[in-house]
Structures are given as C-alpha cells and as structure tokens.
Design a protein around this motif. Structure first.
Motif, PDB file in Angstrom:
ATOM      1  N   ASP A  56       0.827  -1.209   0.000  1.00  0.00           N
ATOM      2  CA  ASP A  56       0.000   0.000   0.000  1.00  0.00           C
ATOM      3  C   ASP A  56       0.855   1.251   0.000  1.00  0.00           C
ATOM      4  OD1 ASP A  56      -2.220  -1.623   0.066  1.00  0.00           O
ATOM      5  OD2 ASP A  56      -2.563  -1.375   2.231  1.00  0.00           O
ATOM      6  N   SER A  57       1.904   1.244   0.786  1.00  0.00           N
ATOM      7  CA  SER A  57       2.778   2.401   0.894  1.00  0.00           C
ATOM      8  C   SER A  57       3.537   2.659  -0.408  1.00  0.00           C
ATOM      9  CB  SER A  57       3.750   2.193   2.048  1.00  0.00           C
ATOM     10  OG  SER A  57       4.449   3.364   2.318  1.00  0.00           O
ATOM     11  N   LEU A  58       4.059   1.600  -1.023  1.00  0.00           N
ATOM     12  CA  LEU A  58       4.781   1.765  -2.290  1.00  0.00           C
ATOM     13  C   LEU A  58       3.827   2.167  -3.413  1.00  0.00           C
ATOM     14  CD1 LEU A  58       7.348   1.689  -3.947  1.00  0.00           C
ATOM     15  CD2 LEU A  58       7.048  -0.776  -4.200  1.00  0.00           C
ATOM     16  N   THR A  59       2.637   1.622  -3.422  1.00  0.00           N
ATOM     17  CA  THR A  59       1.646   2.012  -4.433  1.00  0.00           C
ATOM     18  C   THR A  59       1.319   3.488  -4.308  1.00  0.00           C
ATOM     19  OG1 THR A  59       0.697  -0.208  -4.426  1.00  0.00           O
ATOM     20  CG2 THR A  59      -0.663   1.540  -5.343  1.00  0.00           C
ATOM     21  N   PHE A  60       1.152   3.963  -3.088  1.00  0.00           N
ATOM     22  CA  PHE A  60       0.880   5.384  -2.870  1.00  0.00           C
ATOM     23  C   PHE A  60       2.053   6.233  -3.335  1.00  0.00           C
ATOM     24  CE2 PHE A  60       0.705   9.237  -0.240  1.00  0.00           C
ATOM     25  CZ  PHE A  60      -0.565   9.691  -0.591  1.00  0.00           C
ATOM     26  N   LEU A  61       3.271   5.788  -3.037  1.00  0.00           N
ATOM     27  CA  LEU A  61       4.458   6.528  -3.471  1.00  0.00           C
ATOM     28  C   LEU A  61       4.553   6.579  -4.992  1.00  0.00           C
ATOM     29  CD1 LEU A  61       7.128   7.977  -2.674  1.00  0.00           C
ATOM     30  CD2 LEU A  61       8.224   5.744  -2.858  1.00  0.00           C
ATOM     31  N   ILE A  62       4.288   5.474  -5.661  1.00  0.00           N
ATOM     32  CA  ILE A  62       4.343   5.437  -7.128  1.00  0.00           C
ATOM     33  C   ILE A  62       3.304   6.389  -7.715  1.00  0.00           C
ATOM     34  CG2 ILE A  62       3.956   3.960  -9.153  1.00  0.00           C
ATOM     35  CD1 ILE A  62       6.663   3.497  -7.806  1.00  0.00           C
ATOM     36  N   ARG A  63       2.103   6.390  -7.148  1.00  0.00           N
ATOM     37  CA  ARG A  63       1.063   7.332  -7.615  1.00  0.00           C
ATOM     38  C   ARG A  63       1.486   8.773  -7.378  1.00  0.00           C
ATOM     39  NH1 ARG A  63      -4.593   4.454  -5.785  1.00  0.00           N
ATOM     40  NH2 ARG A  63      -4.596   2.994  -7.522  1.00  0.00           N
ATOM     41  N   GLN A  64       2.036   9.028  -6.210  1.00  0.00           N
ATOM     42  CA  GLN A  64       2.453  10.376  -5.848  1.00  0.00           C
ATOM     43  C   GLN A  64       3.566  10.869  -6.787  1.00  0.00           C
ATOM     44  OE1 GLN A  64       3.769  10.484  -1.789  1.00  0.00           O
ATOM     45  NE2 GLN A  64       2.998  12.551  -1.483  1.00  0.00           N
ATOM     46  N   VAL A  65       4.540  10.032  -7.030  1.00  0.00           N
ATOM     47  CA  VAL A  65       5.652  10.398  -7.918  1.00  0.00           C
ATOM     48  C   VAL A  65       5.144  10.596  -9.346  1.00  0.00           C
ATOM     49  CG1 VAL A  65       7.750   9.490  -8.989  1.00  0.00           C
ATOM     50  CG2 VAL A  65       7.473   9.389  -6.526  1.00  0.00           C
ATOM     51  N   HIS A  66       4.274   9.715  -9.805  1.00  0.00           N
ATOM     52  CA  HIS A  66       3.721   9.832 -11.153  1.00  0.00           C
ATOM     53  C   HIS A  66       2.979  11.162 -11.317  1.00  0.00           C
ATOM     54  CE1 HIS A  66       2.037   8.512 -14.983  1.00  0.00           C
ATOM     55  NE2 HIS A  66       0.870   8.960 -14.546  1.00  0.00           N
ATOM     56  N   TYR A  67       2.176  11.512 -10.340  1.00  0.00           N
ATOM     57  CA  TYR A  67       1.416  12.763 -10.400  1.00  0.00           C
ATOM     58  C   TYR A  67       2.360  13.962 -10.357  1.00  0.00           C
ATOM     59  CZ  TYR A  67      -2.209  16.201  -9.513  1.00  0.00           C
ATOM     60  OH  TYR A  67      -3.043  17.284  -9.615  1.00  0.00           O
ATOM     61  N   TYR A  68       3.370  13.902  -9.504  1.00  0.00           N
ATOM     62  CA  TYR A  68       4.337  14.991  -9.367  1.00  0.00           C
ATOM     63  C   TYR A  68       5.108  15.205 -10.668  1.00  0.00           C
ATOM     64  CZ  TYR A  68       8.253  17.674  -7.439  1.00  0.00           C
ATOM     65  OH  TYR A  68       9.205  18.630  -7.197  1.00  0.00           O
ATOM     66  N   LEU A  69       5.561  14.131 -11.273  1.00  0.00           N
ATOM     67  CA  LEU A  69       6.302  14.253 -12.526  1.00  0.00           C
ATOM     68  C   LEU A  69       5.399  14.670 -13.673  1.00  0.00           C
ATOM     69  CD1 LEU A  69       8.730  11.210 -12.293  1.00  0.00           C
ATOM     70  CD2 LEU A  69       9.223  13.628 -11.862  1.00  0.00           C
ATOM     71  N   GLN A  70       4.145  14.251 -13.621  1.00  0.00           N
ATOM     72  CA  GLN A  70       3.189  14.648 -14.653  1.00  0.00           C
ATOM     73  C   GLN A  70       2.912  16.149 -14.579  1.00  0.00           C
ATOM     74  OE1 GLN A  70      -0.631  12.735 -14.265  1.00  0.00           O
ATOM     75  NE2 GLN A  70      -0.815  12.529 -16.475  1.00  0.00           N
ATOM     76  N   GLN A  71       2.954  16.725 -13.383  1.00  0.00           N
ATOM     77  CA  GLN A  71       2.799  18.166 -13.208  1.00  0.00           C
ATOM     78  C   GLN A  71       3.895  18.923 -13.940  1.00  0.00           C
ATOM     79  OE1 GLN A  71       2.745  18.377  -8.793  1.00  0.00           O
ATOM     80  NE2 GLN A  71       1.429  20.122  -9.158  1.00  0.00           N
ATOM     81  N   GLN A  72       5.088  18.359 -13.973  1.00  0.00           N
ATOM     82  CA  GLN A  72       6.249  19.042 -14.540  1.00  0.00           C
ATOM     83  C   GLN A  72       6.394  18.827 -16.040  1.00  0.00           C
ATOM     84  OE1 GLN A  72       9.713  17.883 -12.376  1.00  0.00           O
ATOM     85  NE2 GLN A  72       8.714  18.174 -10.411  1.00  0.00           N
ATOM     86  N   GLN A  73       5.733  17.813 -16.568  1.00  0.00           N
ATOM     87  CA  GLN A  73       5.950  17.443 -17.964  1.00  0.00           C
ATOM     88  C   GLN A  73       5.297  18.444 -18.895  1.00  0.00           C
ATOM     89  OE1 GLN A  73       4.906  13.452 -18.883  1.00  0.00           O
ATOM     90  NE2 GLN A  73       5.912  13.495 -20.856  1.00  0.00           N
ATOM     91  N   LYS A  74       6.043  18.850 -19.870  1.00  0.00           N
ATOM     92  CA  LYS A  74       5.534  19.710 -20.933  1.00  0.00           C
ATOM     93  C   LYS A  74       5.241  18.832 -22.139  1.00  0.00           C
ATOM     94  CE  LYS A  74       8.083  23.825 -19.597  1.00  0.00           C
ATOM     95  NZ  LYS A  74       8.478  23.452 -18.290  1.00  0.00           N
ATOM     96  N   THR A  75       4.154  19.099 -22.825  1.00  0.00           N
ATOM     97  CA  THR A  75       3.793  18.317 -23.998  1.00  0.00           C
ATOM     98  C   THR A  75       4.670  18.756 -25.168  1.00  0.00           C
ATOM     99  OG1 THR A  75       1.522  18.218 -23.201  1.00  0.00           O
ATOM    100  CG2 THR A  75       1.905  17.599 -25.494  1.00  0.00           C
ATOM    101  N   PRO A  76       5.523  17.869 -25.667  1.00  0.00           N
ATOM    102  CA  PRO A  76       6.401  18.251 -26.773  1.00  0.00           C
ATOM    103  C   PRO A  76       5.636  18.298 -28.096  1.00  0.00           C
ATOM    104  CG  PRO A  76       6.761  15.965 -26.189  1.00  0.00           C
ATOM    105  CD  PRO A  76       5.762  16.509 -25.210  1.00  0.00           C
ATOM    106  N   ASP A  77       6.159  19.080 -28.987  1.00  0.00           N
ATOM    107  CA  ASP A  77       5.567  19.188 -30.321  1.00  0.00           C
ATOM    108  C   ASP A  77       6.202  18.103 -31.201  1.00  0.00           C
ATOM    109  OD1 ASP A  77       4.091  20.113 -32.446  1.00  0.00           O
ATOM    110  OD2 ASP A  77       5.593  21.615 -33.021  1.00  0.00           O
ATOM    111  N   THR A  78       5.637  16.899 -31.112  1.00  0.00           N
ATOM    112  CA  THR A  78       6.181  15.764 -31.835  1.00  0.00           C
ATOM    113  C   THR A  78       5.057  14.798 -32.201  1.00  0.00           C
ATOM    114  OG1 THR A  78       7.781  13.961 -31.775  1.00  0.00           O
ATOM    115  CG2 THR A  78       6.694  14.509 -29.723  1.00  0.00           C
ATOM    116  N   ASP A  79       5.329  13.952 -33.164  1.00  0.00           N
ATOM    117  CA  ASP A  79       4.364  12.925 -33.551  1.00  0.00           C
ATOM    118  C   ASP A  79       4.565  11.625 -32.785  1.00  0.00           C
ATOM    119  OD1 ASP A  79       3.188  14.616 -35.378  1.00  0.00           O
ATOM    120  OD2 ASP A  79       4.485  13.976 -37.025  1.00  0.00           O
ATOM    121  N   LEU A  80       5.596  11.536 -31.954  1.00  0.00           N
ATOM    122  CA  LEU A  80       5.864  10.330 -31.181  1.00  0.00           C
ATOM    123  C   LEU A  80       4.898  10.245 -29.997  1.00  0.00           C
ATOM    124  CD1 LEU A  80       9.754  10.420 -31.132  1.00  0.00           C
ATOM    125  CD2 LEU A  80       8.291   8.963 -32.525  1.00  0.00           C
TER     126      LEU A  80
END
Length: 132
Positions: A56-80
């Motif tokens: 449960d603790s690791l699952t929460f950490l993975i979700r938390q990290v995923h959300y945190y990194l998703q906040q920082q991600q910029k959508t690149p102008d690419t077809d990939l």
C-alpha cells in the motif's frame, strides 16, 4: 547537493496532489507487477516486514511520484506518442529509494522531491528524464 544553488538544475515544483487526484492516477498491470517484485525483494532483504502495508505504501508513493512528474511534464511538439504521455514503464528508481528507506514512504518522498531538482536526477531517474 540540494542546498547548493548551482546544483539545482530543475525548479522545485510545489506538490499539488490531493487524495482525489492521486486516486485518479491509474496503476497499470506492469506497475502492479513491479510493485509486487519490489516488495518481494524488500522482504527477502528484510528491508520491509509486512507485505500488505509495504504494498500500500509503495503504491501510494508510485502514484504520488507519477502525479508529481506529470505536473512538470511539458507536452512536446512531436508525432511520437510515447513522448506525449507519462513514462510507460515501472519506476524502479522510486521503488529502490523506498527500499533504501526501509519502506518509509515519507522519507522516500522527501528524498525524491528534493532529488528531482538536481541535474543528476535526469541521468539516474528515467521517469524524471522522461518528464523533463
């Protein structure tokens, strides 16, 4: 290294994750398998003691990290398509840090959040590199 201003390459983002936002983060079957493997290895090393609490603790950490990194991600102008979404694999670096801190979610989260500002995080933490 986090206290040295020259070492901080990436800005420290304020974490804006709420419980409802974290619950909306889906854990893929690949990530569930990675969590099971990491917990099984942690029990073998005696870094974590109980499987259900650590999972449960690791699952929460993975979700938390995923959300945190998703906040920082910029959508690149690419077809990939792989660059337009979050990191598709399992975050082994976050799981390893979790085991290093003996399954302590708070200590692992504090470390990962501070580490995300350093330039070395782009080389050692693959989901962080993908987000940047």
């Amino acid at each position: 290294m986090c206290s040295i201003a020259e070492e901080s390459v990436f800005p420290l983002m304020q974490y804006a994750g709420t419980d409802s936002a974290l619950k909306s983060v889906t854990i893929s079957p690949l990530q569930q398998l990675g969590i099971k493997m990491a917990i099984r290895y942690g029990i073998h090393l005696k870094a974590v003691h109980t499987s259900s609490d650590a999972t449960d603790s690791l699952t929460f950490l993975i979700r938390q990290v995923h959300y945190y990194l998703q906040q920082q991600q910029k959508t690149p102008d690419t077809d990939l398509n792989s660059l337009k979404t979050g990191y598709p694999g399992f975050d082994w670096f976050a799981a390893t840090v979790f085991l290093i801190f003996n399954g302590n979610h708070e200590k692992a989260w504090d470390f990962l959040q501070q580490f995300s500002t350093l330039g070395a995080s782009g080389y050692l933490w693959i989901p962080r590199l993908h987000a940047s």
